[in-house]
Design a protein around this motif. Structure first.
Motif, PDB file in Angstrom:
ATOM      1  N   PRO A 142     -26.025  -8.967 -15.938  1.00 55.17           N
ATOM      2  CA  PRO A 142     -25.328  -7.850 -16.563  1.00 55.17           C
ATOM      3  C   PRO A 142     -24.413  -8.355 -16.739  1.00 55.17           C
ATOM      4  O   PRO A 142     -23.863  -9.165 -15.909  1.00 55.17           O
ATOM      5  N   SER A 143     -23.255  -7.957 -17.711  1.00 52.91           N
ATOM      6  CA  SER A 143     -22.047  -8.556 -16.741  1.00 52.91           C
ATOM      7  C   SER A 143     -21.057  -7.553 -15.984  1.00 52.91           C
ATOM      8  O   SER A 143     -22.027  -6.568 -15.943  1.00 52.91           O
ATOM      9  N   SER A 144     -20.326  -7.999 -16.082  1.00 52.49           N
ATOM     10  CA  SER A 144     -19.542  -7.320 -14.903  1.00 52.49           C
ATOM     11  C   SER A 144     -18.072  -7.768 -15.135  1.00 52.49           C
ATOM     12  O   SER A 144     -17.447  -8.257 -16.103  1.00 52.49           O
ATOM     13  N   ARG A 145     -17.869  -6.056 -14.066  1.00 56.22           N
ATOM     14  CA  ARG A 145     -16.564  -5.989 -14.450  1.00 56.22           C
ATOM     15  C   ARG A 145     -15.631  -6.648 -13.889  1.00 56.22           C
ATOM     16  O   ARG A 145     -15.369  -7.007 -12.052  1.00 56.22           O
ATOM     17  N   GLY A 146     -14.236  -7.276 -13.024  1.00 55.07           N
ATOM     18  CA  GLY A 146     -13.620  -8.775 -12.674  1.00 55.07           C
ATOM     19  C   GLY A 146     -12.418  -7.322 -12.135  1.00 55.07           C
ATOM     20  O   GLY A 146     -12.826  -6.282 -11.802  1.00 55.07           O
ATOM     21  N   SER A 147     -11.316  -7.801 -11.226  1.00 53.49           N
ATOM     22  CA  SER A 147     -10.858  -6.860  -9.999  1.00 53.49           C
ATOM     23  C   SER A 147      -9.653  -6.493 -11.275  1.00 53.49           C
ATOM     24  O   SER A 147      -8.931  -5.286 -10.407  1.00 53.49           O
ATOM     25  N   LEU A 148      -9.272  -6.856 -12.686  1.00 49.45           N
ATOM     26  CA  LEU A 148      -8.143  -6.311 -12.967  1.00 49.45           C
ATOM     27  C   LEU A 148      -8.645  -5.323 -13.506  1.00 49.45           C
ATOM     28  O   LEU A 148      -8.097  -4.117 -13.694  1.00 49.45           O
ATOM     29  N   GLU A 149     -10.012  -5.348 -13.989  1.00 45.37           N
ATOM     30  CA  GLU A 149     -10.306  -4.327 -15.229  1.00 45.37           C
ATOM     31  C   GLU A 149     -10.895  -3.193 -14.023  1.00 45.37           C
ATOM     32  O   GLU A 149     -10.657  -2.148 -14.930  1.00 45.37           O
ATOM     33  N   ASP A 150     -11.266  -3.769 -12.950  1.00 45.15           N
ATOM     34  CA  ASP A 150     -11.575  -2.658 -12.244  1.00 45.15           C
ATOM     35  C   ASP A 150     -10.669  -1.560 -11.579  1.00 45.15           C
ATOM     36  O   ASP A 150     -10.593  -0.465 -11.093  1.00 45.15           O
ATOM     37  N   ALA A 151      -9.501  -1.610 -11.802  1.00 49.59           N
ATOM     38  CA  ALA A 151      -8.357  -1.320 -11.685  1.00 49.59           C
ATOM     39  C   ALA A 151      -7.475  -0.511 -12.305  1.00 49.59           C
ATOM     40  O   ALA A 151      -6.869   0.734 -12.475  1.00 49.59           O
ATOM     41  N   SER A 152      -8.592  -0.642 -13.695  1.00 51.07           N
ATOM     42  CA  SER A 152      -7.924  -0.335 -14.514  1.00 51.07           C
ATOM     43  C   SER A 152      -6.953   1.312 -14.639  1.00 51.07           C
ATOM     44  O   SER A 152      -7.707   2.130 -14.398  1.00 51.07           O
ATOM     45  N   ARG A 153      -6.000   2.031 -14.629  1.00 46.81           N
ATOM     46  CA  ARG A 153      -5.477   3.006 -15.450  1.00 46.81           C
ATOM     47  C   ARG A 153      -4.844   2.814 -13.607  1.00 46.81           C
ATOM     48  O   ARG A 153      -4.201   4.074 -13.520  1.00 46.81           O
ATOM     49  N   GLY A 154      -5.309   2.450 -12.933  1.00 45.76           N
ATOM     50  CA  GLY A 154      -4.847   2.190 -11.537  1.00 45.76           C
ATOM     51  C   GLY A 154      -4.287   1.156 -11.020  1.00 45.76           C
ATOM     52  O   GLY A 154      -2.396   1.171 -11.897  1.00 45.76           O
ATOM     53  N   SER A 155      -3.741   0.187  -9.940  1.00 40.43           N
ATOM     54  CA  SER A 155      -2.899  -0.891  -9.308  1.00 40.43           C
ATOM     55  C   SER A 155      -4.207  -1.433  -8.557  1.00 40.43           C
ATOM     56  O   SER A 155      -5.085  -1.688  -8.123  1.00 40.43           O
ATOM     57  N   ARG A 199       1.183  -1.724  -0.073  1.00 37.34           N
ATOM     58  CA  ARG A 199       0.310  -0.214   0.311  1.00 37.34           C
ATOM     59  C   ARG A 199       0.970   1.102  -0.037  1.00 37.34           C
ATOM     60  O   ARG A 199       0.425   2.198  -0.519  1.00 37.34           O
ATOM     61  N   PHE A 200       2.155   0.958   0.722  1.00 31.54           N
ATOM     62  CA  PHE A 200       3.106   2.383   0.834  1.00 31.54           C
ATOM     63  C   PHE A 200       3.340   2.661  -0.863  1.00 31.54           C
ATOM     64  O   PHE A 200       3.765   3.535  -1.126  1.00 31.54           O
ATOM     65  N   LEU A 201       4.106   1.625  -1.630  1.00 26.35           N
ATOM     66  CA  LEU A 201       4.492   1.638  -3.009  1.00 26.35           C
ATOM     67  C   LEU A 201       3.040   2.176  -4.123  1.00 26.35           C
ATOM     68  O   LEU A 201       3.699   3.296  -4.810  1.00 26.35           O
ATOM     69  N   TYR A 202       1.873   1.571  -3.638  1.00 26.62           N
ATOM     70  CA  TYR A 202       0.832   2.454  -4.544  1.00 26.62           C
ATOM     71  C   TYR A 202       0.139   3.718  -3.934  1.00 26.62           C
ATOM     72  O   TYR A 202       0.345   4.609  -4.892  1.00 26.62           O
ATOM     73  N   SER A 203       0.248   4.120  -2.790  1.00 30.91           N
ATOM     74  CA  SER A 203       0.273   5.140  -2.112  1.00 30.91           C
ATOM     75  C   SER A 203       1.096   6.473  -2.546  1.00 30.91           C
ATOM     76  O   SER A 203       0.820   7.986  -3.295  1.00 30.91           O
ATOM     77  N   MET A 204       2.550   6.148  -2.757  1.00 32.18           N
ATOM     78  CA  MET A 204       3.644   7.131  -3.647  1.00 32.18           C
ATOM     79  C   MET A 204       4.272   6.848  -4.609  1.00 32.18           C
ATOM     80  O   MET A 204       4.933   7.715  -6.226  1.00 32.18           O
ATOM     81  N   SER A 205       2.947   5.587  -5.266  1.00 32.90           N
ATOM     82  CA  SER A 205       3.571   6.467  -7.032  1.00 32.90           C
ATOM     83  C   SER A 205       2.006   7.367  -7.648  1.00 32.90           C
ATOM     84  O   SER A 205       1.693   7.759  -7.375  1.00 32.90           O
ATOM     85  N   ASP A 206       2.754   7.089  -9.520  1.00 28.77           N
ATOM     86  CA  ASP A 206       2.222   8.133 -10.084  1.00 28.77           C
ATOM     87  C   ASP A 206       0.588   7.999  -9.978  1.00 28.77           C
ATOM     88  O   ASP A 206      -0.824   8.284 -10.352  1.00 28.77           O
ATOM     89  N   ARG A 207      -0.053   6.442  -9.630  1.00 31.22           N
ATOM     90  CA  ARG A 207      -1.126   6.141  -9.676  1.00 31.22           C
ATOM     91  C   ARG A 207      -2.772   6.157  -8.389  1.00 31.22           C
ATOM     92  O   ARG A 207      -2.979   5.809  -8.537  1.00 31.22           O
ATOM     93  N   ALA A 208      -2.009   6.864  -7.953  1.00 28.51           N
ATOM     94  CA  ALA A 208      -2.328   6.883  -6.108  1.00 28.51           C
ATOM     95  C   ALA A 208      -3.996   7.805  -6.028  1.00 28.51           C
ATOM     96  O   ALA A 208      -4.221   6.900  -5.649  1.00 28.51           O
ATOM     97  N   ASN A 209      -4.289   8.541  -7.519  1.00 31.48           N
ATOM     98  CA  ASN A 209      -5.308   9.041  -7.688  1.00 31.48           C
ATOM     99  C   ASN A 209      -6.416   7.796  -7.887  1.00 31.48           C
ATOM    100  O   ASN A 209      -7.424   8.488  -8.016  1.00 31.48           O
ATOM    101  N   GLN A 210      -5.451   6.851  -8.807  1.00 30.60           N
ATOM    102  CA  GLN A 210      -6.029   5.755  -9.599  1.00 30.60           C
ATOM    103  C   GLN A 210      -6.848   4.587  -8.518  1.00 30.60           C
ATOM    104  O   GLN A 210      -6.349   4.358  -7.027  1.00 30.60           O
ATOM    105  N   ARG A 211      -7.724   4.135  -9.145  1.00 33.41           N
ATOM    106  CA  ARG A 211      -8.238   2.911  -8.576  1.00 33.41           C
ATOM    107  C   ARG A 211      -7.887   1.871  -7.820  1.00 33.41           C
ATOM    108  O   ARG A 211      -6.095   1.482  -8.407  1.00 33.41           O
ATOM    109  N   LEU A 212      -7.385   1.285  -6.762  1.00 36.17           N
ATOM    110  CA  LEU A 212      -6.674  -0.173  -5.875  1.00 36.17           C
ATOM    111  C   LEU A 212      -7.428  -1.231  -5.977  1.00 36.17           C
ATOM    112  O   LEU A 212      -8.979  -1.037  -4.963  1.00 36.17           O
TER     113      LEU A 212
END
Length: 574
Positions: free
Chosen positions: A351-364, A311-324
């Motif tokens: 209905p169709s559903s997004r998985g964890s990987l797609e849900d994190a698109s542009r994030g981490s 979580r530290f690595l995520y919070s300090m990355s350029d993607r910290a404002n995107q989905r995790l």
């Protein structure tokens, strides 16, 4: 000067009146006026003490008389070099007496010179043998002698010459203007015991140098060796000054950095707690990897902080404002897990559903306990890592997904990979960068800081003190559950404590096996008898003052073979 086995003796190398008076107020048992201390307060490395820049002995007399002697209550020792053939030893001892020093110290010591230069100095009679003679004459003049040695042979020679305190010097201290040291506290303790072996149990012994940079480091060596105390030089003046100045300067630079970014990162919070050199190096690695885009695998025992680090690595990355997205790999069933990861296409009534990987698109995405993935899911994730696309279950369309991949793994991931239970190709994809977090027992000097932090959390900031006996009990424990276990123990102890002090009785519930001498590593359980090839080689190097040619001859191997083994076992001294 007498001391008991329970006392921790503290000596301070001082190069200025300010340092001397601060150390004296803190209760230092010894003050050593050394030219290295003077060089450090001028911004030079301790190594400068060996250079013929000025008359070292006259310089010591000058600054000690002007700034130290008569202004402190602790005994002051004069650091003297006797390598100048024109030095009259009797005259030097008389000068020391006239100035009012308590005793003498051989500094800079010839023990820290190695190789051919050392042999030539000894051949001229200007090395260790002359230091012995200085000690004899000082004792004849009723002066004490606090001496530096770096081999067991030297320690016993100084004892016979009449030295009153012996310090095992394991080289210069690490740091920006010091010497890089690869030694850890366990190796330091082992080396100290090698040097001091056989001295009377009640004889005053100290250690200095090497990897010790904090009081906690010194305490770790003290607890794991026969040494009675520590001499602080760089750790008293140079390192605190360097660290303080750097922190203040970085504070000013942070103002401009914050003005260029819309988000604020609390750097003090985004780090693993602790001041040991081990955890400081780990925090530097975390900071270095924060801006990387390649996958990072964080490996360590349960409870060391793998998820927190991710979580530290995520919070300090350029993607910290995107989905995790956080994926608990241990909880993924093969069939339901595919849907959770990849999502599903629209089917009748659903209905169709997004998985964890797609849900994190542009994030981490963080794969926790990644070594627990089933073989089917390992294949799914490998395809995603390789081409950055996912296909929802029941769908024919490929969707491009850009995520930063972080994963955590137990140390069993290595065996799982070696035996192909975890796909080697996936391992190499996920471990482009790897962080190995140390267990708490390997950084036990951080325990006090961690205890203070956790106790303040449970008391809403109110300070609760743990008694020395309680802390000792906790430091003697091997902590299989690491920081997570420590946090739970602190929570229970704080609730159980009466008043603002946690006593030993408040952690008596903590009745788990403590580390006994027989459970320590062979190096610490028996510092004298080598238990491995590494110990055998280390013993020979210490015995011969780190002269590799002599050690190789003693060991019956070629210098080249010895050099290769020193590299293999990480026994380089500096």
């Amino acid at each position: 000067m007498t001391q008991t086995n329970a006392d921790f003796q503290f000596g301070a190398v001082v190069g200025s009146g300010m340092t001397a008076q601060a150390a004296d107020r803190s209760g230092a048992d010894y003050l050593l006026a050394l030219n290295a201390g003077r060089f450090r307060v001028q911004g030079a490395s301790s190594l400068t003490c060996f250079l013929p820049i000025r008359d070292a002995n006259a310089w010591v007399m000058e600054f000690a008389e002007r700034e130290i002697l008569g202004r402190v209550s602790a005994p002051v020792f004069a650091g003297l070099t006797v390598s100048d053939p024109s030095t009259n030893l009797d005259g030097l001892i008389t000068t020391v007496q006239d100035h009012g020093f308590k005793g003498v110290c051989n500094f800079p010591p010839n023990a820290l010179v190695s190789g051919r230069i050392r042999d030539l100095i000894e051949a001229e009679g200007l090395g260790f043998s002359r230091e012995l003679e200085m000690v004899r004459r000082a004792r004849d003049a009723d002066l004490d002698a606090l001496v530096y040695v770096n081999s067991n042979e030297q320690a016993h020679a100084m004892l016979a010459a009449g030295a009153t305190t012996i310090c095992a010097n394991i080289g210069f201290t690490t740091g920006p203007t010091g010497i890089d040291s690869i030694l850890n506290m366990r190796t330091m303790a082992r080396l100290v015991d090698e040097v001091l072996h056989g001295l009377p149990s009640d004889f005053p012994t100290l250690c200095a140098g090497g990897p010790i940079i904090t009081p906690e480091d010194a305490m770790a060596v003290w607890r794991n060796s026969m040494v009675k105390g520590y001499i602080s030089g760089s750790t008293l003046d140079r390192l605190p000054i360097e660290q303080t100045l750097e922190e203040v300067a970085n504070g000013f630079r942070m103002i401009s950095r914050l003005s260029r970014h819309n988000r604020k990162i609390n750097d003090a919070g985004l780090r693993l707690l602790g001041s040991s050199s081990t955890i400081q190096a780990t925090n530097r690695d975390i900071a270095d990897l924060a801006g990387e885009t390649e996958p990072v695998m964080i490996v360590g025992e349960p409870g060391v902080g793998k998820s927190t680090t991710a979580r530290f690595l995520y919070s300090m990355s350029d993607r910290a404002n995107q989905r995790l997205s956080i994926v608990d790999c241990a909880g993924l069933e093969p069939n339901a897990g595919r849907i959770q990861l990849m999502g599903s296409a629209r089917v009748s009534g659903h209905p169709s559903s997004r998985g964890s990987l797609e849900d994190a698109s542009r994030g981490s995405v963080i794969f926790e306990a990644v070594e627990s993935l089933s073989s089917d899911l390992q294949g799914q994730i490998l395809r995603f890592v390789e081409d950055g696309t996912i296909q929802r279950i029941g769908d024919t369309d490929q969707r491009t997904v850009s995520v930063r991949i972080l994963s955590t793994a137990d140390q069993t991931v290595y065996a799982e990979t070696a035996e192909n239970r975890f796909r080697p190709d996936l391992y190499y994809k996920l471990a482009v960068h790897q962080l190995v977090l140390p267990p708490l027992r390997d950084r036990i000097e951080d325990l006090h800081e961690l205890v203070d932090h956790f106790s303040s959390q449970y008391t809403k900031g109110e300070q609760v003190r743990f008694s020395n006996s309680a802390l000792k009990m906790m430091m003697d424990y091997h902590w299989p559950g690491n920081v997570r276990e420590l946090k739970n123990v602190v929570a229970r102890a704080v609730r159980k404590a009466r008043g603002k002090t946690v006593a030993q009785r408040d952690i008596e519930f903590f009745e788990l096996p403590l580390r006994k001498p027989s459970q320590l590593s062979p190096a610490l359980a028996d510092p004298v008898l080598p238990k491995s090839e590494s110990d055998w080689i280390l013993a020979a190097l210490v015995r011969h003052g780190w002269r590799r040619a002599k050690a190789a001859e003693d060991l019956g191997m070629s210098p080249r073979t010895l050099f290769n083994k020193i590299k293999k076992y990480g026994l380089e001294r500096f």
